[in-house]
Design an enzyme around this catalytic site. Structure first.
Site, PDB file in Angstrom:
ATOM      1  N   ASP A 147      -1.508   8.214   0.758  1.00  9.46           N
ATOM      2  CA  ASP A 147      -1.202   9.380   1.601  1.00  9.46           C
ATOM      3  C   ASP A 147      -0.912  10.640   0.808  1.00  9.46           C
ATOM      4  O   ASP A 147      -0.752  11.706   1.394  1.00  9.46           O
ATOM      5  CB  ASP A 147       0.007   9.058   2.491  1.00  9.46           C
ATOM      6  CG  ASP A 147      -0.326   7.945   3.465  1.00  9.46           C
ATOM      7  OD1 ASP A 147       0.310   6.887   3.407  1.00  9.46           O
ATOM      8  OD2 ASP A 147      -1.288   8.130   4.229  1.00  9.46           O
ATOM      9  N   HIS A 206       5.465   2.325  -2.600  1.00  4.77           N
ATOM     10  CA  HIS A 206       4.697   1.371  -1.779  1.00  4.77           C
ATOM     11  C   HIS A 206       5.362  -0.002  -1.883  1.00  4.77           C
ATOM     12  O   HIS A 206       5.873  -0.375  -2.923  1.00  4.77           O
ATOM     13  CB  HIS A 206       3.252   1.274  -2.292  1.00  4.77           C
ATOM     14  CG  HIS A 206       2.317   0.698  -1.292  1.00  4.77           C
ATOM     15  ND1 HIS A 206       2.186  -0.648  -1.096  1.00  4.77           N
ATOM     16  CD2 HIS A 206       1.494   1.294  -0.395  1.00  4.77           C
ATOM     17  CE1 HIS A 206       1.300  -0.869  -0.148  1.00  4.77           C
ATOM     18  NE2 HIS A 206       0.868   0.291   0.304  1.00  4.77           N
TER      19      HIS A 206
HETATM   20  C1  SDX Z   1       1.224   3.351   3.767  1.00  6.47           C
HETATM   21  O1  SDX Z   1       1.957  -1.482   3.556  1.00  6.47           O
HETATM   22  C2  SDX Z   1       0.872  -0.828   3.379  1.00  6.47           C
HETATM   23  O2  SDX Z   1      -0.097  -1.318   2.835  1.00  6.47           O
HETATM   24  C3  SDX Z   1       0.882   0.584   3.907  1.00  6.47           C
HETATM   25  C4  SDX Z   1      -0.342   1.423   3.565  1.00  6.47           C
HETATM   26  C5  SDX Z   1      -1.581   0.933   4.289  1.00  6.47           C
HETATM   27  O3  SDX Z   1      -2.688   1.249   3.842  1.00  6.47           O
HETATM   28  O4  SDX Z   1      -1.427   0.305   5.379  1.00  6.47           O
HETATM   29  O5  SDX Z   1      -0.585   1.404   2.169  1.00  6.47           O
HETATM   30  C6  SDX Z   1      -0.155   2.862   4.014  1.00  6.47           C
HETATM   31  O6  SDX Z   1       2.041   3.241   4.641  1.00  6.47           O
HETATM   32  C7  SDX Z   1       1.577   3.893   2.411  1.00  6.47           C
HETATM   33  C8  SDX Z   1       3.084   4.282   2.282  1.00  6.47           C
HETATM   34  C9  SDX Z   1       3.272   5.635   2.934  1.00  6.47           C
HETATM   35  N1  SDX Z   1       4.706   5.940   3.046  1.00  6.47           N
HETATM   36  C10 SDX Z   1       5.252   6.930   2.300  1.00  6.47           C
HETATM   37  O7  SDX Z   1       4.656   7.562   1.435  1.00  6.47           O
HETATM   38  C11 SDX Z   1       6.708   7.225   2.664  1.00  6.47           C
HETATM   39  C12 SDX Z   1       7.541   7.316   1.376  1.00  6.47           C
HETATM   40  N2  SDX Z   1       7.615   5.973   0.790  1.00  6.47           N
HETATM   41  C13 SDX Z   1       8.788   5.181   1.096  1.00  6.47           C
HETATM   42  O8  SDX Z   1       9.298   5.344   2.379  1.00  6.47           O
HETATM   43  C14 SDX Z   1       8.678   3.737   0.591  1.00  6.47           C
HETATM   44  O9  SDX Z   1       8.206   3.796  -0.691  1.00  6.47           O
HETATM   45  C15 SDX Z   1       7.858   2.741   1.385  1.00  6.47           C
HETATM   46  C16 SDX Z   1       8.280   2.669   2.811  1.00  6.47           C
HETATM   47  C17 SDX Z   1       6.406   3.074   1.313  1.00  6.47           C
HETATM   48  C18 SDX Z   1       8.076   1.368   0.752  1.00  6.47           C
HETATM   49  O10 SDX Z   1       9.409   1.061   0.933  1.00  6.47           O
HETATM   50  P1  SDX Z   1      10.016  -0.389   0.469  1.00  6.47           P
HETATM   51  O11 SDX Z   1       8.965  -1.233  -0.143  1.00  6.47           O
HETATM   52  O12 SDX Z   1      10.784  -0.958   1.607  1.00  6.47           O
HETATM   53  O13 SDX Z   1      10.941  -0.001  -0.718  1.00  6.47           O
HETATM   54  P2  SDX Z   1      12.401   0.517  -0.569  1.00  6.47           P
HETATM   55  O14 SDX Z   1      12.474   1.477   0.578  1.00  6.47           O
HETATM   56  O15 SDX Z   1      13.312  -0.646  -0.588  1.00  6.47           O
HETATM   57  O16 SDX Z   1      12.561   1.376  -1.910  1.00  6.47           O
HETATM   58  C19 SDX Z   1      12.860   0.738  -3.132  1.00  6.47           C
HETATM   59  C20 SDX Z   1      13.687   1.766  -3.885  1.00  6.47           C
HETATM   60  C21 SDX Z   1      14.840   2.318  -3.047  1.00  6.47           C
HETATM   61  O17 SDX Z   1      15.874   2.693  -3.945  1.00  6.47           O
HETATM   62  P3  SDX Z   1      17.132   1.633  -4.132  1.00  6.47           P
HETATM   63  O18 SDX Z   1      17.691   1.377  -2.747  1.00  6.47           O
HETATM   64  O19 SDX Z   1      16.515   0.388  -4.766  1.00  6.47           O
HETATM   65  O20 SDX Z   1      18.079   2.382  -5.053  1.00  6.47           O
HETATM   66  O21 SDX Z   1      12.867   2.904  -4.210  1.00  6.47           O
HETATM   67  C22 SDX Z   1      13.375   4.063  -3.545  1.00  6.47           C
HETATM   68  C23 SDX Z   1      14.290   3.582  -2.433  1.00  6.47           C
HETATM   69  O22 SDX Z   1      15.294   4.545  -2.172  1.00  6.47           O
HETATM   70  N3  SDX Z   1      12.207   4.765  -2.973  1.00  6.47           N
HETATM   71  C24 SDX Z   1      12.025   6.087  -3.010  1.00  6.47           C
HETATM   72  C25 SDX Z   1      10.774   6.297  -2.407  1.00  6.47           C
HETATM   73  N4  SDX Z   1      10.250   5.135  -2.017  1.00  6.47           N
HETATM   74  C26 SDX Z   1      11.142   4.188  -2.360  1.00  6.47           C
HETATM   75  N5  SDX Z   1      12.780   7.102  -3.483  1.00  6.47           N
HETATM   76  C27 SDX Z   1      12.277   8.347  -3.352  1.00  6.47           C
HETATM   77  N6  SDX Z   1      11.062   8.637  -2.782  1.00  6.47           N
HETATM   78  C28 SDX Z   1      10.302   7.638  -2.303  1.00  6.47           C
HETATM   79  N7  SDX Z   1       9.110   7.923  -1.726  1.00  6.47           N
END
Ligand code: SDX
Length: 427
Positions: free
Chosen positions: A362, A305
């Site tokens: 989720d 998140h």
């Molecule tokens: C919702 O914003 C909100 O409040 C949203 C929400 C709401 O109520 O409105 O809470 C609802 O959207 C919840 C999130 C649902 N999405 C998912 O579950 C999809 C999987 N999650 C990721 O796509 C990700 O965690 C996000 C999109 C939710 C957040 O992404 P960020 O904050 O942009 O973080 P990032 O992508 O920069 O990740 C940071 C690091 C990265 O690694 P590095 O580049 O630093 O090496 O963490 C890794 C990412 O690769 N990472 C993950 C991961 N999520 C982040 N690695 C593996 N699996 C994951 N799920």
């Protein structure tokens, strides 16, 4: 609220900026005067940007805290109803019994939609994704309810709030019925908000459908847990669309479009698909490996998140609800076993610990919705029903605070000016 200053020095220029203090959470540096001095901040994805001031919801990501108008989500989820939370989000205070009864009656009395809207559905293929239909029909509501679209008029904004809150479950259930070729079921005023939705989803003209009170409570709690979440992608989309003065139906349709993405509200559908792909506990290590592999675009859906670097407090409640529903239905969903084991492994894996990746809202919702008999392509539609009140509350707050069109600048790295010479032979 400026209680101290920040000094920004660039070459010989230095700029004094106000630092504004919140009720809770981080202070913000007020950079509004920077543009006039020829400087802009650069923050793709807004990882360090506060886009507005708001009094609606507070999130403390490090400590896993979520407050709606100061009330903790855990208390609202167990002590309140979704309509009471809607009142709180919209008007800022918990309603008296009289205020609640009036609010509930008004919402109940606006659940029907204009009969001609039913024909809109027949322009879609039956196998259209329900989110595509919901987005289209919601935007089209402006063509039917144009008698209260003066967005500068608070009375009009209130009427539209009721219409959207009341009609979203009706339109959503119609998306489902249309996709399975069953007749639309009209709302029933003697049912609760959640009960009415389940009835419109699963009743048929052939026999009476009695809403199971445990499932009704679970549905209501799912609505509460998804009601609002500060400046997430879809709410920011609604605020941006609304900043031009666009009508609320168009703004909410824009929010639905943004919510559909798998990184946002589409994650619940993607998470269930992921659990079904993993299938058994034995396959989990291979998927954890993929999630950690930089060269693999696979991510653990339902994990991570932007704000929560701790447990999403909604996921905790969702997990309890998941167990309650499966027990009530006497279901032994193998996907829950995979989900629990996946959660246990991930939470003990150094990669997830170091990156502070926890289950989010989720992660469990898909399992509950599946147990309620809702198909996975309707999961994000359920999220959209619940989040409609959050979108409306923020849209309304933006109007109350005074509209300013959202128009960010950019870091331009394209061509310098150059002479145009056409190679095309003009006819
Ligand atoms: C919702 O914003 C909100 O409040 C949203 C929400 C709401 O109520 O409105 O809470 C609802 O959207 C919840 C999130 C649902 N999405 C998912 O579950 C999809 C999987 N999650 C990721 O796509 C990700 O965690 C996000 C999109 C939710 C957040 O992404 P960020 O904050 O942009 O973080 P990032 O992508 O920069 O990740 C940071 C690091 C990265 O690694 P590095 O580049 O630093 O090496 O963490 C890794 C990412 O690769 N990472 C993950 C991961 N999520 C982040 N690695 C593996 N699996 C994951 N799920």
């Amino acid at each position: 609220m400026a209680d101290n200053k920040a000094k920004l020095t660039i070459a010989e220029t230095s700029v004094d900026l106000d630092v504004l203090s919140p009720t809770l959470g981080s202070k913000v540096i007020d950079i509004r005067t920077l543009g006039s001095k020829g400087y802009y901040t650069y923050d793709p994805g807004f990882t360090s940007t506060a886009s507005c001031e708001s009094k609606i919801t507070f999130i403390d990501g490090d400590n896993g805290i979520l407050l709606h108008r100061g009330f903790p989500i855990g208390q609202l989820a167990t002590e309140s109803t979704y309509l009471e939370v809607c009142y709180i989000l919209l008007y800022g205070e918990a309603p008296t019994q009289e205020q609640y009864d009036k609010f509930k009656t008004t919402v109940t009395r606006h659940t029907m939609i204009h009969e001609q809207i039913t024909r809109l559905f027949h322009g879609f293929r039956r196998d259209s994704h329900p989110m595509a239909v919901l987005c289209g029909v919601t935007g089209a509501l402006a063509a039917f309810y144009h008698d209260a679209l003066d967005v500068s008029n608070p009375v009009h904004r209130d009427i539209t709030a009721y219409r959207l809150l009341s009609k979203m479950p009706t339109v959503a259930a119609m998306c489902y019925k249309y996709s399975i070729g069953q007749p639309f079921v009209y709302p029933k005023n003697d049912l609760s908000y959640a009960g009415n939705f389940l009835h419109m989803m699963f009743a048929t003209p052939c026999e009476e459908y009695v809403v199971n009170p445990v499932l009704e409570r679970a549905m209501d709690r799912i609505f509460i847990l998804h009601a609002d979440h500060e400046q997430n992608a879809s709410t920011s989309t609604v605020r941006t669309a609304g900043s031009s003065g666009a009508n609320p139906f168009a703004c909410i349709a824009a929010g639905i479009a943004s919510l559909w993405g798998p990184a946002h509200g589409g994650a619940n559908e993607a998470c269930l698909r992921m659990l079904e792909e993993i299938k058994t506990v034995e396959h989990i290590p291979e998927f954890i490996k993929r999630a950690k592999d930089k060269n693999d675009s696979f991510r653990l859906m339902g994990f991570g998140h932007r704000v929560y670097k701790n447990y999403d407090p909604r996921a905790t409640v969702m997990r309890e609800t998941c167990h309650e529903v499966l027990k009530e239905l006497n279901l032994n969903d193998s996907l829950l076993e995979v989900a629990m084991e996946l959660e246990r492994i991930a939470l003990n894996d150094p990669y997830f610990i170091e990156k502070k990746l926890y289950p989010n809202v989720d992660f469990y919702s898909g399992i509950i919705l599946k147990a309620l008999g809702i198909p996975s392509n309707m999961f994000t539609v359920i999220f959209a029903i619940a989040r409609t009140i959050g979108w409306i509350a923020h849209w309304n707050e933006m109007h109350e605070d005074g509209l300013k069109i959202a128009r960010p600048r950019q870091l331009y790295t394209g061509y310098d000016e150059r002479e145009f010479k056409s190679e095309i032979k003009k006819k």
